[in-house]
Write a protein that holds these residues in place. Structure first.
Motif, PDB file in Angstrom:
ATOM      1  N   LEU A   9      -9.317   7.647   6.491  1.00 25.07           N
ATOM      2  CA  LEU A   9     -10.736   7.784   6.795  1.00 25.07           C
ATOM      3  C   LEU A   9     -11.049   9.058   7.584  1.00 25.07           C
ATOM      4  O   LEU A   9     -12.080   9.677   7.376  1.00 25.07           O
ATOM      5  CB  LEU A   9     -11.229   6.554   7.564  1.00 25.07           C
ATOM      6  N   THR A  10     -10.156   9.495   8.455  1.00 27.13           N
ATOM      7  CA  THR A  10     -10.451  10.647   9.317  1.00 27.13           C
ATOM      8  C   THR A  10     -10.549  11.967   8.564  1.00 27.13           C
ATOM      9  O   THR A  10     -11.314  12.843   8.957  1.00 27.13           O
ATOM     10  CB  THR A  10      -9.399  10.791  10.431  1.00 27.13           C
ATOM     11  N   LYS A  47      -6.370  -4.525   3.343  1.00 29.76           N
ATOM     12  CA  LYS A  47      -7.671  -5.059   3.757  1.00 29.76           C
ATOM     13  C   LYS A  47      -7.844  -4.934   5.266  1.00 29.76           C
ATOM     14  O   LYS A  47      -8.911  -4.541   5.749  1.00 29.76           O
ATOM     15  CB  LYS A  47      -7.804  -6.519   3.327  1.00 29.76           C
ATOM     16  N   ALA A  48      -6.794  -5.247   6.025  1.00 32.12           N
ATOM     17  CA  ALA A  48      -6.860  -5.137   7.481  1.00 32.12           C
ATOM     18  C   ALA A  48      -7.070  -3.686   7.910  1.00 32.12           C
ATOM     19  O   ALA A  48      -7.870  -3.403   8.813  1.00 32.12           O
ATOM     20  CB  ALA A  48      -5.591  -5.701   8.113  1.00 32.12           C
ATOM     21  N   ALA A  49      -6.388  -2.753   7.265  1.00 29.07           N
ATOM     22  CA  ALA A  49      -6.540  -1.336   7.598  1.00 29.07           C
ATOM     23  C   ALA A  49      -7.946  -0.849   7.262  1.00 29.07           C
ATOM     24  O   ALA A  49      -8.534  -0.047   7.998  1.00 29.07           O
ATOM     25  CB  ALA A  49      -5.490  -0.508   6.865  1.00 29.07           C
ATOM     26  N   PHE A  50      -8.500  -1.345   6.155  1.00 25.12           N
ATOM     27  CA  PHE A  50      -9.871  -0.995   5.782  1.00 25.12           C
ATOM     28  C   PHE A  50     -10.856  -1.524   6.826  1.00 25.12           C
ATOM     29  O   PHE A  50     -11.738  -0.797   7.291  1.00 25.12           O
ATOM     30  CB  PHE A  50     -10.204  -1.554   4.397  1.00 25.12           C
ATOM     31  N   LEU A  51     -10.690  -2.776   7.208  1.00 22.58           N
ATOM     32  CA  LEU A  51     -11.587  -3.382   8.194  1.00 22.58           C
ATOM     33  C   LEU A  51     -11.443  -2.733   9.569  1.00 22.58           C
ATOM     34  O   LEU A  51     -12.374  -2.754  10.366  1.00 22.58           O
ATOM     35  CB  LEU A  51     -11.344  -4.891   8.281  1.00 22.58           C
ATOM     36  N   ASN A  52     -10.281  -2.126   9.828  1.00 29.57           N
ATOM     37  CA  ASN A  52     -10.029  -1.416  11.088  1.00 29.57           C
ATOM     38  C   ASN A  52     -10.522   0.040  11.036  1.00 29.57           C
ATOM     39  O   ASN A  52     -10.268   0.799  11.969  1.00 29.57           O
ATOM     40  CB  ASN A  52      -8.533  -1.403  11.377  1.00 29.57           C
ATOM     41  N   ASN A  53     -11.145   0.417   9.920  1.00 27.99           N
ATOM     42  CA  ASN A  53     -11.633   1.784   9.717  1.00 27.99           C
ATOM     43  C   ASN A  53     -10.528   2.835   9.771  1.00 27.99           C
ATOM     44  O   ASN A  53     -10.733   3.945  10.265  1.00 27.99           O
ATOM     45  CB  ASN A  53     -12.731   2.127  10.724  1.00 27.99           C
TER      46      ASN A  53
END
Length: 102
Positions: A9-10, A47-53
């Motif tokens: 994401l960064t 999914k967890a990494a996505f939800l953690n941005n």
């Protein structure tokens, strides 16, 4: 076999979930899913990494091992793994240890 890929994401960098429980910039040490249980575990991690941005565009992709090297089945994923096809001096392919895309 499948592996988990995403974009960080960064900075948008293509990354793969690695055997070291981290998102790596190279496909070399991506964690392989050999069965449905492995796939479900990797999907939960994504999914967890996505939800953690941390990442976006999380996806399990089909791969094969060619002489012990992970090779994506789709051309799109091969290009993501090694860099743009129009500039050899940019992206992952500019790094000495990364093979050329196409």
């Amino acid at each position: 076999m499948k592996i988990l890929t995403a974009n960080r994401l960064t900075d948008g960098e293509a990354v793969w979930f690695s055997t070291g429980q981290v998102w790596a910039e190279t496909i070399d040490n991506a964690e392989l899913a050999h069965d449905k249980a492995d796939e479900e575990r990797l999907e939960a991690i994504g999914k967890a990494a996505f939800l953690n941005n941390e990442v976006l565009d999380v996806e399990l992709i089909d791969v094969q091992l060619v002489d012990g090297v992970i090779r994506p089945n789709r051309l799109r994923e091969q290009i993501r793994a090694s860099g743009p096809t129009n500039r050899n001096d940019l992206g992952k392919q500019a790094r000495p240890a990364v093979p050329q895309a196409a």
